[in-house]
Design a protein around this motif. Structure first.
Motif, short mmCIF file in Angstrom:
data_model
loop_
_atom_site.label_atom_id
_atom_site.label_comp_id
_atom_site.label_asym_id
_atom_site.label_seq_id
_atom_site.Cartn_x
_atom_site.Cartn_y
_atom_site.Cartn_z
N GLU A 45 1.60 -18.93 -0.38
CA GLU A 45 0.21 -18.56 -0.57
C GLU A 45 0.11 -17.15 -1.15
N ARG A 46 -0.99 -16.90 -1.81
CA ARG A 46 -1.24 -15.57 -2.33
C ARG A 46 -1.37 -14.58 -1.18
N GLU A 47 -0.84 -13.38 -1.37
CA GLU A 47 -0.89 -12.37 -0.31
C GLU A 47 -1.33 -11.02 -0.87
N PHE A 48 -1.94 -10.26 -0.01
CA PHE A 48 -2.40 -8.91 -0.34
C PHE A 48 -1.20 -7.99 -0.52
N VAL A 49 -1.29 -7.09 -1.51
CA VAL A 49 -0.24 -6.10 -1.75
C VAL A 49 -0.77 -4.69 -1.49
N ALA A 50 -1.85 -4.32 -2.18
CA ALA A 50 -2.38 -2.96 -2.06
C ALA A 50 -3.82 -2.94 -2.56
N ALA A 51 -4.59 -1.98 -2.06
CA ALA A 51 -5.98 -1.83 -2.47
C ALA A 51 -6.34 -0.35 -2.55
N ASP A 91 2.48 -4.16 4.77
CA ASP A 91 3.67 -3.57 5.41
C ASP A 91 4.92 -3.79 4.56
N ALA A 92 4.98 -4.93 3.87
CA ALA A 92 6.17 -5.27 3.09
C ALA A 92 6.43 -4.32 1.92
N VAL A 93 5.39 -3.60 1.48
CA VAL A 93 5.56 -2.75 0.30
C VAL A 93 5.33 -1.27 0.61
N LYS A 94 4.91 -0.98 1.83
CA LYS A 94 4.59 0.40 2.19
C LYS A 94 5.82 1.30 2.00
N GLY A 95 5.60 2.43 1.35
CA GLY A 95 6.69 3.35 1.08
C GLY A 95 7.43 3.08 -0.21
N ARG A 96 7.20 1.92 -0.82
CA ARG A 96 7.87 1.57 -2.08
C ARG A 96 6.89 1.45 -3.23
#
Length: 125
Positions: free
Chosen positions: A44-50, A62-67
């Motif tokens: 499914e589509r998931e949120f990355v950043a806003a 959380d999966a992309v935080k810091g990167r």
């Protein structure tokens, strides 16, 4: 009619970087909340950043935080995401989205008003 066009996707090895862009036309970009979402094959589509209308507030999964770093240039009607330390699990189609409500704690979860067609990001191990 509001149009969102993503660019900057491609193939990269794990640990590499990419910068995605999204140009918005036909609307009032500087009033919109903007976001990146992604959809991996079979998922499914998931949120990355806003980011809020003025860039003052950002949210990250959380999966992309810091990167990953989301940013915007209201003078150029353009949204960006800088993606560093990429992992194979970041492989997905990345979508740009805009919402007429330009702020608020619901930015990670709300339904956005306008969407781009996406750009493919492939990270190999």
């Amino acid at each position: 009619q509001v149009q969102l066009v993503e660019s900057g996707g491609g193939s990269v090895q794990a640990g590499g970087s990419l910068r995605l862009s999204c140009v918005v036309s036909g609307g009032t970009f500087d009033l919109y909340a903007m976001a990146w979402h992604r959809q991996a094959a079979g998922k499914e589509r998931e949120f990355v950043a806003a980011i809020s209308w003025n860039g003052g507030t950002t949210y990250y999964a959380d999966a992309v935080k810091g990167r990953f770093t989301i940013s915007r240039d209201n003078a150029e009607n353009t949204l960006y995401v800088q993606m560093n330390s990429l992992k194979p699990e970041d492989t997905a189609v990345y979508y740009c989205a805009a919402d007429r409500l330009g702020w608020g704690a619901s930015m990670p979860t709300r339904e956005y008003d306008y969407w781009g067609r996406g750009t493919q990001v492939t990270v190999s191990s």
